[in-house]
Enzyme design. Structure first.
Site, PDB file in Angstrom:
ATOM      1  N   CYS A 263      52.375  39.082  33.178  1.00  0.00           N
ATOM      2  CA  CYS A 263      52.756  37.673  33.278  1.00  0.00           C
ATOM      3  C   CYS A 263      53.034  37.051  31.924  1.00  0.00           C
ATOM      4  O   CYS A 263      53.790  36.081  31.818  1.00  0.00           O
ATOM      5  CB  CYS A 263      51.675  36.886  34.007  1.00  0.00           C
ATOM      6  SG  CYS A 263      50.041  37.005  33.250  1.00  0.00           S
TER       7      CYS A 263
ATOM      8  N   ASN B 177      48.825  44.444  38.534  1.00  0.00           N
ATOM      9  CA  ASN B 177      49.130  44.789  37.143  1.00  0.00           C
ATOM     10  C   ASN B 177      47.899  44.868  36.245  1.00  0.00           C
ATOM     11  O   ASN B 177      47.919  45.541  35.221  1.00  0.00           O
ATOM     12  CB  ASN B 177      50.166  43.817  36.562  1.00  0.00           C
ATOM     13  CG  ASN B 177      49.733  42.377  36.649  1.00  0.00           C
ATOM     14  OD1 ASN B 177      49.158  41.940  37.646  1.00  0.00           O
ATOM     15  ND2 ASN B 177      50.000  41.615  35.603  1.00  0.00           N
TER      16      ASN B 177
ATOM     17  N   GLU C  40      47.787  31.386  39.021  1.00  0.00           N
ATOM     18  CA  GLU C  40      48.584  31.841  37.880  1.00  0.00           C
ATOM     19  C   GLU C  40      49.760  32.598  38.465  1.00  0.00           C
ATOM     20  O   GLU C  40      49.595  33.650  39.085  1.00  0.00           O
ATOM     21  CB  GLU C  40      47.742  32.723  36.951  1.00  0.00           C
ATOM     22  CG  GLU C  40      48.385  32.961  35.609  1.00  0.00           C
ATOM     23  CD  GLU C  40      49.313  34.156  35.628  1.00  0.00           C
ATOM     24  OE1 GLU C  40      50.548  33.927  35.676  1.00  0.00           O
ATOM     25  OE2 GLU C  40      48.828  35.278  35.616  1.00  0.00           O
TER      26      GLU C  40
END
Length: 483
Positions: free
Chosen positions: A288, A158, A254
């Site tokens: 995210c 992403n 993450e």
């Protein structure tokens, strides 16, 4: 005249050499499935060789003086800045971002590298008062930080350039070698970053970018005892799998979220709507930090919902390379079908589809749901797609309770003009960061970044990543007590 950036012969950077392989991986544009390029499909033997080369690279990196680390990182940033348009086009072609979104990512990558160069000069220790302990009056000393060795970086699709830079920049600043395994669907941006460092004069073997399938090279990278740290950005399931296999290593992860935003009745309604719409649909919701759950105080629920749906329906979905496009496709049709299934399940169980819900290939329209039942997956899981959920709440206590009711806790937002309510949210929300009068989708590259619960381990952000990528060494001198 700016020369166009070229992928180095469709090769990967392995131990200081650009190498090709007979078996290749096609890189396709999710917008129309057109072939952009192809990259080598590395083997497990390739990864073993890469790690062996990185052992030498770690020694080279550790011996680089700070001023040379700074020079190389800044030179890489200069190179990207000179070729910004070409980098942005590649980001937009191989991923989901529009050209406007891709251009912002390239700008952020340059900033990430420049901050990394600055932080290289600030890897400091401090003196230790050994005489605080009786009997140690004749001891003095200090600690300093040293690089840990070889870092494995596993990066997602992403943010295919800046998230790689967030691992490579601090690693080199700290004097480590680093091996990057980029997402299989978006490897070109990572190779372009490696090209920038090669152009900047980074010594061979310090940085490798190995392209290939996770099932072939991932386990080798994760389990090898020479790897001293794994820096991973990606999904929860993959992260848990890495932890089970990694062994005795430092781990920074993450793992995403389903971020909440609270909108209280005293908020600036227009500002809250504009910020949350952007936060929900940036990069087709594959973010995210993306806004997923919005908790609106009941007294303004109707007005907020009307404005939110209206602005959502004005979103321009289409060709990523056009400046006027607001949102492109998801990373592939499979992901679009996954998001569609989540929405359909929620609607079948009673959720109201206020707008969107349409799929064409990899494109999925910006979607807004209300009255979402608690027993559907979309209410608890990370959507990672262009879907926003609207919930009415009685007051701030109710909003905080609902916000904390999930297993994730990356970032959150709250819109209010009341400083006491803002501080209540700061104290009580279970997240790694909270944005006041902004959506959850806000970050600068210098701040500590990470979450709690199942949103991850450790913190990124250059200064904080460098702390993770170094260790303290204590030095103590025992002085003669003879006068």
């Amino acid at each position: 005249m700016i020369m166009p950036v070229q992928i180095s012969g469709k090769k990967m950077l392995l131990g200081g050499e650009w190498v090709g392989r007979d078996q290749m991986i096609e890189v396709r544009d999710p917008q129309d499935n057109s072939l952009i390029d192809s990259v080598p499909a590395a083997s497990s033997e390739d990864m073993i060789r890469c790690i062996e080369e990185a052992k030498e690279g770690a020694k080279i990196a550790a011996a680089m003086p700070v001023h040379e680390r700074m020079r190389v990182i800044n030179a890489a940033a200069d190179y990207i800045e000179t070729h910004k348009e070409e980098y942005s086009v590649i980001i937009a072609k191989e991923g989901s971002k529009t050209i406007r979104e891709a251009s912002k990512e390239t700008t952020r990558c340059i900033q990430t590298l420049r901050i990394s160069a600055e932080e290289a000069r600030r890897i400091n220790g401090e003196t230790i008062s050994f005489d605080q302990m009786p009997g140690s009056e004749n001891r003095i000393g200090y600690y300093y930080r040293f690089p840990i060795g070889i870092i494995a970086a596993i990066t997602p699709f992403n943010d295919p350039l800046n998230l790689v830079a967030h691992k490579v920049g601090p690693a080199i600043a700290a004097g480590n070698a680093i091996i990057v395994k980029p997402a299989t669907v978006t490897p070109l941006s990572a190779l372009l970053l490696a090209e920038a460092f090669a152009h900047a004069g980074l010594p061979p073997k310090v940085l490798s970018v190995v392209t290939g399938y996770g099932h072939e090279i991932g386990d080798v990278l994760v389990t090898h005892p020479a790897i001293r740290m794994i820096s991973f950005t990606g999904g929860l399931e993959a992260g848990e799998n890495i932890v089970r296999k990694a062994g005795l290593k430092k781990i920074s992860m993450e793992l995403g979220s389903n971020s909440p935003v609270i909108v209280l009745e005293d908020a600036d309604l227009q500002e809250a709507v504009e910020s949350t719409v952007s936060g929900a649909f940036w990069a087709a919701g594959q973010n995210c930090l993306g806004v997923q759950r919005i908790y609106i105080q009941e007294s303004i629920m109707a007005a907020f919902q009307k404005e939110f749906v209206t602005l959502t329906e004005q979103y321009i979905v289409g060709d990523k390379q056009l400046q006027e496009t607001d949102m492109g496709p998801l990373i592939n049709e499979r992901e679009a079908k996954r998001v569609q299934a989540l929405v359909n399940e929620a609607v079948e169980k009673g959720a109201d589809l206020l707008t969107g819900g349409n799929r064409t290939g990899a494109f999925y329209s910006p979607t807004v749901l209300a009255n979402i039942p608690e027993n559907c997956r979309i209410a608890k899981e990370e959507i990672f797609g262009p879907v926003a959920l609207l919930y009415p709440v009685k007051d701030l206590d109710h909003a905080i309770q609902e916000s904390n009711s999930v297993d994730f806790g990356l970032q959150a937002g709250i819109f209010t003009k009341n400083i006491e309510k803002a501080h209540q949210a700061i104290a009580q929300m279970d997240v790694g960061g909270i944005m006041i009068n902004d959506s959850s989708d806000y970050r600068i590259d210098a701040m500590p970044f990470g979450g709690v619960k199942k949103s991850g381990l450790g913190r990124e952000g250059i200064k904080f990543a460098i702390q993770e990528m170094t260790e303290p060494k204590v030095v103590c001198f025992k002085l003669s007590d003879r006068s």
